[in-house]
Design a protein around this motif. Structure first.
Motif, short mmCIF file in Angstrom:
data_model
loop_
_atom_site.label_atom_id
_atom_site.label_comp_id
_atom_site.label_asym_id
_atom_site.label_seq_id
_atom_site.Cartn_x
_atom_site.Cartn_y
_atom_site.Cartn_z
N SER A 23 0.22 -3.57 -7.15
CA SER A 23 0.25 -4.50 -6.01
C SER A 23 -1.10 -4.52 -5.30
CB SER A 23 1.34 -4.08 -5.03
OG SER A 23 2.61 -4.14 -5.64
N LEU A 24 -1.52 -5.71 -4.93
CA LEU A 24 -2.77 -5.91 -4.21
C LEU A 24 -2.49 -6.09 -2.72
CD1 LEU A 24 -4.39 -8.54 -6.59
CD2 LEU A 24 -5.08 -6.14 -6.39
N PHE A 25 -3.53 -5.95 -1.91
CA PHE A 25 -3.44 -6.39 -0.53
C PHE A 25 -3.25 -7.92 -0.52
CE2 PHE A 25 -5.60 -2.35 0.30
CZ PHE A 25 -4.97 -1.93 1.46
N PRO A 26 -2.55 -8.45 0.46
CA PRO A 26 -2.33 -9.91 0.50
C PRO A 26 -3.63 -10.71 0.43
CG PRO A 26 -0.91 -8.83 2.09
CD PRO A 26 -1.82 -7.77 1.55
N GLU A 27 -4.68 -10.22 1.09
CA GLU A 27 -5.96 -10.93 1.08
C GLU A 27 -6.54 -10.98 -0.33
OE1 GLU A 27 -6.16 -8.28 4.84
OE2 GLU A 27 -5.07 -8.32 2.93
N GLU A 28 -6.35 -9.92 -1.10
CA GLU A 28 -6.83 -9.89 -2.48
C GLU A 28 -6.00 -10.82 -3.35
OE1 GLU A 28 -8.46 -5.30 -2.86
OE2 GLU A 28 -6.30 -5.70 -3.02
N ALA A 29 -4.68 -10.75 -3.19
CA ALA A 29 -3.80 -11.60 -4.00
C ALA A 29 -4.10 -13.08 -3.78
CB ALA A 29 -2.35 -11.29 -3.66
N ALA A 30 -4.48 -13.43 -2.55
CA ALA A 30 -4.78 -14.83 -2.25
C ALA A 30 -6.00 -15.33 -3.02
CB ALA A 30 -5.01 -15.00 -0.75
N CYS A 31 -6.90 -14.41 -3.39
CA CYS A 31 -8.12 -14.79 -4.11
C CYS A 31 -7.84 -15.22 -5.54
CB CYS A 31 -9.10 -13.62 -4.12
SG CYS A 31 -9.73 -13.15 -2.51
#
Length: 224
Positions: A23-31
């Motif tokens: 799982s990524l941080f939400p900010e990373e996943a958004a990228c």
């Protein structure tokens, strides 16, 4: 294996199987929400692997976002590099007080496509390698390619300057599994005051690995 490519003070890790599905941080996943599945897996493995390496440096977990040029935006006071290759991912990080830059590259060990050799290798590089057997399963030309990639990964964040393959000259020392890389194009800037880089290489039969570490300039190594 990649741990042996770097001097003491650098933390190099290989991504575990779990990191590819983590799982990524939400900010990373958004990228990467619009990226292909392969790219999402590579990005995830790279970020989680780098985050574990950073934790071993004592850096608290935080999003590792890309810059506009897609290079990782490392935490303040840290340098690092990430490499992906056919289901493999590794990362290396270190404190800026010890290293000005790091470069890691992994490639499939299969020899370089003959059509690409003249684009990647300088004539002087080919001449030096002509009478020396490469590591099993690969070629010196492929190692030149990887060595130039790891050199560029170390050089670019310090200068924000692009290099062509013929802008760098690689000289291997096979007995020491090491190489030197020299930026020979006069029109580009030096990195942290130098055009000369030191690196190491390894091959496990399936992949080749190269690593470059540029020591911090004198006067910064003892800073905090």
């Amino acid at each position: 294996m990649i741990e042996a490519l770097f001097p003491d003070g650098a933390i190099a890790l290989v991504a575990s199987e779990a990191m590819w599905e983590g799982s990524l941080f939400p900010e990373e996943a958004a990228c990467i929400e619009r990226a292909a599945a392969k790219r999402r897996r590579e990005f995830t493995a790279g970020r989680l692997c780098a985050r574990e390496a950073l934790a071993r440096l004592g850096v608290p977990p935080a999003p590792l976002l890309p810059n506009s040029d897609r290079t990782p935006r490392w935490p303040e006071g840290v340098v690092g590099s990430i490499s992906h290759c056919g289901g493999y991912c590794g990362a290396v990080v270190a404190r800026c007080q010890h290293f000005a830059g790091l470069g890691l590259d992994a490639e499939v060990a299969a020899p370089l496509d003959p059509k690409l050799v003249s684009r990647i290798c300088r004539p002087s590089e080919l001449a030096r390698m002509a009478d020396c057997a490469p590591p099993p399963g690969t070629s010196w030309e492929k190692l030149v390619f990887s060595a130039k990639e790891s050199t560029y990964k170390c050089y670019y964040p310090l200068t924000r300057t692009f290099l062509g393959f013929h802008d760098v000259e690689i000289a291997f020392s096979p007995a020491e599994s090491s190489f030197t890389a020299t930026v020979v194009r006069d029109a580009v800037p030096a990195a942290a005051g130098t055009r000369n880089f030191s690196g190491r290489f390894a091959c496990d039969g399936a992949r080749v690995f190269t690593g470059v570490a540029l020591a911090a300039p004198a006067g910064t190594q003892n800073s905090v």
